[in-house]
Design a protein around this motif. Structure first.
Motif, PDB file in Angstrom:
ATOM      1  N   ILE A  59       0.657  -1.209   0.048  1.00  0.00           N
ATOM      2  CA  ILE A  59       0.180  -0.019  -0.058  1.00  0.00           C
ATOM      3  C   ILE A  59       0.858   1.164   0.050  1.00  0.00           C
ATOM      4  CG2 ILE A  59      -1.974   1.321   1.483  1.00  0.00           C
ATOM      5  CD1 ILE A  59      -2.621  -1.272  -0.346  1.00  0.00           C
ATOM      6  N   GLU A  60       2.121   1.224   0.537  1.00  0.00           N
ATOM      7  CA  GLU A  60       2.842   2.604   0.840  1.00  0.00           C
ATOM      8  C   GLU A  60       3.458   2.618  -0.730  1.00  0.00           C
ATOM      9  OE1 GLU A  60       3.292   4.774   2.918  1.00  0.00           O
ATOM     10  OE2 GLU A  60       1.853   3.906   3.966  1.00  0.00           O
ATOM     11  N   ARG A  61       3.762   1.324  -1.237  1.00  0.00           N
ATOM     12  CA  ARG A  61       4.173   1.668  -2.731  1.00  0.00           C
ATOM     13  C   ARG A  61       3.132   1.920  -3.621  1.00  0.00           C
ATOM     14  NH1 ARG A  61       7.811   2.794  -6.185  1.00  0.00           N
ATOM     15  NH2 ARG A  61       8.305   1.437  -7.880  1.00  0.00           N
ATOM     16  N   ALA A  62       2.005   1.649  -3.476  1.00  0.00           N
ATOM     17  CA  ALA A  62       0.983   2.034  -4.217  1.00  0.00           C
ATOM     18  C   ALA A  62       0.594   3.487  -4.305  1.00  0.00           C
ATOM     19  CB  ALA A  62      -0.330   1.325  -3.874  1.00  0.00           C
ATOM     20  N   LYS A  63       0.732   4.036  -2.754  1.00  0.00           N
ATOM     21  CA  LYS A  63       0.784   5.446  -2.608  1.00  0.00           C
ATOM     22  C   LYS A  63       1.709   6.086  -3.433  1.00  0.00           C
ATOM     23  CE  LYS A  63       0.012   6.310   2.002  1.00  0.00           C
ATOM     24  NZ  LYS A  63       0.100   6.148   3.376  1.00  0.00           N
ATOM     25  N   GLN A  64       2.939   5.697  -3.344  1.00  0.00           N
ATOM     26  CA  GLN A  64       4.052   6.408  -3.985  1.00  0.00           C
ATOM     27  C   GLN A  64       3.774   6.406  -5.407  1.00  0.00           C
ATOM     28  OE1 GLN A  64       7.841   4.196  -3.973  1.00  0.00           O
ATOM     29  NE2 GLN A  64       9.021   6.346  -3.274  1.00  0.00           N
ATOM     30  N   LEU A  65       3.549   5.352  -6.088  1.00  0.00           N
ATOM     31  CA  LEU A  65       3.158   5.259  -7.464  1.00  0.00           C
ATOM     32  C   LEU A  65       2.125   6.199  -7.841  1.00  0.00           C
ATOM     33  CD1 LEU A  65       3.623   1.252  -8.274  1.00  0.00           C
ATOM     34  CD2 LEU A  65       5.233   3.233  -8.885  1.00  0.00           C
ATOM     35  N   ILE A  66       1.250   6.290  -7.037  1.00  0.00           N
ATOM     36  CA  ILE A  66      -0.326   6.908  -7.145  1.00  0.00           C
ATOM     37  C   ILE A  66       0.406   8.637  -7.284  1.00  0.00           C
ATOM     38  CG2 ILE A  66      -2.299   8.105  -6.454  1.00  0.00           C
ATOM     39  CD1 ILE A  66      -2.974   5.252  -5.397  1.00  0.00           C
ATOM     40  N   ILE A  67       1.350   8.913  -6.431  1.00  0.00           N
ATOM     41  CA  ILE A  67       1.801  10.466  -6.084  1.00  0.00           C
ATOM     42  C   ILE A  67       2.646  10.533  -7.479  1.00  0.00           C
ATOM     43  CG2 ILE A  67       3.555  11.775  -4.825  1.00  0.00           C
ATOM     44  CD1 ILE A  67       2.236  10.318  -2.231  1.00  0.00           C
ATOM     45  N   ASP A  68       3.527   9.617  -7.743  1.00  0.00           N
ATOM     46  CA  ASP A  68       4.253   9.748  -9.167  1.00  0.00           C
ATOM     47  C   ASP A  68       3.445  10.102 -10.230  1.00  0.00           C
ATOM     48  OD1 ASP A  68       6.560   9.691  -7.589  1.00  0.00           O
ATOM     49  OD2 ASP A  68       6.813   7.419  -8.232  1.00  0.00           O
ATOM     50  N   GLY A  69       2.152   9.499 -10.284  1.00  0.00           N
ATOM     51  CA  GLY A  69       1.292   9.800 -11.528  1.00  0.00           C
ATOM     52  C   GLY A  69       1.906   9.144 -12.710  1.00  0.00           C
ATOM     53  N   GLU A  70       2.769   8.348 -12.751  1.00  0.00           N
ATOM     54  CA  GLU A  70       3.010   7.620 -13.863  1.00  0.00           C
ATOM     55  C   GLU A  70       2.257   6.515 -14.490  1.00  0.00           C
ATOM     56  OE1 GLU A  70       7.149   6.715 -13.937  1.00  0.00           O
ATOM     57  OE2 GLU A  70       7.752   8.760 -12.611  1.00  0.00           O
ATOM     58  N   PHE A  71       1.513   5.784 -13.421  1.00  0.00           N
ATOM     59  CA  PHE A  71       0.923   4.667 -13.936  1.00  0.00           C
ATOM     60  C   PHE A  71      -0.765   5.044 -13.664  1.00  0.00           C
ATOM     61  CE2 PHE A  71       4.881   3.309 -12.821  1.00  0.00           C
ATOM     62  CZ  PHE A  71       5.505   2.774 -13.887  1.00  0.00           C
ATOM     63  N   THR A  72      -1.474   3.956 -14.172  1.00  0.00           N
ATOM     64  CA  THR A  72      -2.946   3.827 -13.898  1.00  0.00           C
ATOM     65  C   THR A  72      -3.055   3.182 -12.617  1.00  0.00           C
ATOM     66  OG1 THR A  72      -3.260   2.126 -15.278  1.00  0.00           O
ATOM     67  CG2 THR A  72      -3.588   4.208 -16.381  1.00  0.00           C
ATOM     68  N   THR A  89     -10.175   5.500  -0.682  1.00  0.00           N
ATOM     69  CA  THR A  89      -9.935   4.588  -1.786  1.00  0.00           C
ATOM     70  C   THR A  89      -8.822   5.485  -2.794  1.00  0.00           C
ATOM     71  OG1 THR A  89     -11.483   5.966  -3.259  1.00  0.00           O
ATOM     72  CG2 THR A  89     -12.491   4.317  -1.901  1.00  0.00           C
ATOM     73  N   PRO A  90      -8.127   4.358  -3.441  1.00  0.00           N
ATOM     74  CA  PRO A  90      -7.109   4.851  -4.278  1.00  0.00           C
ATOM     75  C   PRO A  90      -7.436   6.204  -5.083  1.00  0.00           C
ATOM     76  CG  PRO A  90      -7.149   2.621  -4.528  1.00  0.00           C
ATOM     77  CD  PRO A  90      -8.386   2.985  -3.670  1.00  0.00           C
ATOM     78  N   THR A  91      -8.683   6.298  -5.428  1.00  0.00           N
ATOM     79  CA  THR A  91      -9.183   7.425  -6.483  1.00  0.00           C
ATOM     80  C   THR A  91      -9.213   8.694  -5.307  1.00  0.00           C
ATOM     81  OG1 THR A  91     -10.521   5.924  -7.769  1.00  0.00           O
ATOM     82  CG2 THR A  91     -11.164   8.199  -7.932  1.00  0.00           C
ATOM     83  N   SER A  92      -9.836   8.506  -4.252  1.00  0.00           N
ATOM     84  CA  SER A  92      -9.824   9.626  -3.306  1.00  0.00           C
ATOM     85  C   SER A  92      -8.563  10.093  -2.982  1.00  0.00           C
ATOM     86  CB  SER A  92     -10.544   9.033  -2.135  1.00  0.00           C
ATOM     87  OG  SER A  92     -11.763   8.633  -2.199  1.00  0.00           O
ATOM     88  N   PHE A  93      -7.644   9.178  -2.707  1.00  0.00           N
ATOM     89  CA  PHE A  93      -6.325   9.396  -2.539  1.00  0.00           C
ATOM     90  C   PHE A  93      -5.678  10.364  -3.620  1.00  0.00           C
ATOM     91  CE2 PHE A  93      -1.647   8.625  -2.495  1.00  0.00           C
ATOM     92  CZ  PHE A  93      -1.196   9.025  -1.213  1.00  0.00           C
ATOM     93  N   GLN A  94      -5.932   9.917  -4.726  1.00  0.00           N
ATOM     94  CA  GLN A  94      -5.522  10.694  -6.104  1.00  0.00           C
ATOM     95  C   GLN A  94      -6.166  11.987  -6.226  1.00  0.00           C
ATOM     96  OE1 GLN A  94      -6.833   7.761  -9.204  1.00  0.00           O
ATOM     97  NE2 GLN A  94      -4.647   7.535 -10.094  1.00  0.00           N
ATOM     98  N   ARG A  95      -7.298  12.247  -5.772  1.00  0.00           N
ATOM     99  CA  ARG A  95      -7.904  13.488  -5.912  1.00  0.00           C
ATOM    100  C   ARG A  95      -7.164  14.306  -4.886  1.00  0.00           C
ATOM    101  NH1 ARG A  95     -13.049  10.877  -6.788  1.00  0.00           N
ATOM    102  NH2 ARG A  95     -13.547  10.705  -4.523  1.00  0.00           N
ATOM    103  N   ILE A  96      -6.773  13.829  -3.492  1.00  0.00           N
ATOM    104  CA  ILE A  96      -6.201  14.835  -2.572  1.00  0.00           C
ATOM    105  C   ILE A  96      -4.802  14.997  -3.086  1.00  0.00           C
ATOM    106  CG2 ILE A  96      -5.295  14.581  -0.260  1.00  0.00           C
ATOM    107  CD1 ILE A  96      -7.592  12.752   0.463  1.00  0.00           C
ATOM    108  N   ILE A  97      -4.158  14.309  -3.714  1.00  0.00           N
ATOM    109  CA  ILE A  97      -2.980  14.355  -4.279  1.00  0.00           C
ATOM    110  C   ILE A  97      -3.208  15.451  -5.280  1.00  0.00           C
ATOM    111  CG2 ILE A  97      -0.841  13.522  -5.386  1.00  0.00           C
ATOM    112  CD1 ILE A  97      -1.133  12.832  -2.336  1.00  0.00           C
TER     113      ILE A  97
END
Length: 183
Positions: A128-141, A168-176
């Motif tokens: 999950i920490e890795r997923a958060k990092q990848l979401i923040i980086d924004g390089e992958f869907t 949710t990952p989508t909510s996390f993406q919106r916050i970022i």
């Protein structure tokens, strides 16, 4: 003024170890993550000074077999999740048992005994920490992230993400995205 930093803790630890080993004139070889082979003898006073110097950076020397095995287990899991393109296709229990030369049952029981948590829980937290990092980086869907982290589906990743973070990952993406837009 604020600075926002992105860093690789594994790389940072390697650089610190290299600098300190050179500073103390120690002949060494960096092995796997969290393991250094000292070539020759290490005088007690040099080891004590090295230990103190590394402690400054939050790096501790592990001296007993159980703790060493637990740290190696954690290091292998972190390496597997953060440094591989994709997690191994074999199941993780087999992967750990092969890498550590112990039965998975022994490793799992020892891990739970020492950390008061399961290997599975540690893996979920790291993924999950890795997923958060990848979401923040924004390089992958999210689909690509779930594939990289060996989730059976985006829904499985989303369920574990929400269970672990409360979002949710989508909510996390919106916050970022919202934070990035307000800068």
């Amino acid at each position: 003024m604020k600075l926002y930093l992105k860093f690789d803790t594994n790389h940072a630890c390697r650089v610190i170890l290299q600098e300190k080993m050179q500073e103390f004139g120690i002949d060494y070889e960096l092995k796997e993550l969290g393991e250094v082979e000292i070539k020759g003898n290490l005088p007690a006073d040099v080891q004590k000074n090295l230990e103190a110097a590394l402690e400054h950076y939050g790096i501790r020397m592990v001296n007993n077999h159980k703790n060493t095995l637990i740290e190696k287990t954690k290091d292998i899991i972190v390496e597997m999740i953060y440094e591989k393109e994709k997690l191994p296709s074999t199941n993780i229990s087999t992967y750990l048992a092969d890498r550590l030369n112990h039965s998975y049952g022994y490793i799992s029981n020892l891990f739970s005994e020492v950390t008061y948590s399961s290997i599975e829980n540690f893996i979920i937290i790291q993924k999950i920490e890795r997923a958060k990092q990848l979401i923040i980086d924004g390089e992958f869907t999210l689909t690509e992230i779930s594939y990289q982290l060996n989730y059976s589906s985006v829904a499985h990743l989303s369920n574990q993400f929400k269970k672990t973070t409360g979002l949710t990952p989508t909510s996390f993406q919106r916050i970022i995205k919202k934070r990035a837009d307000t800068k």
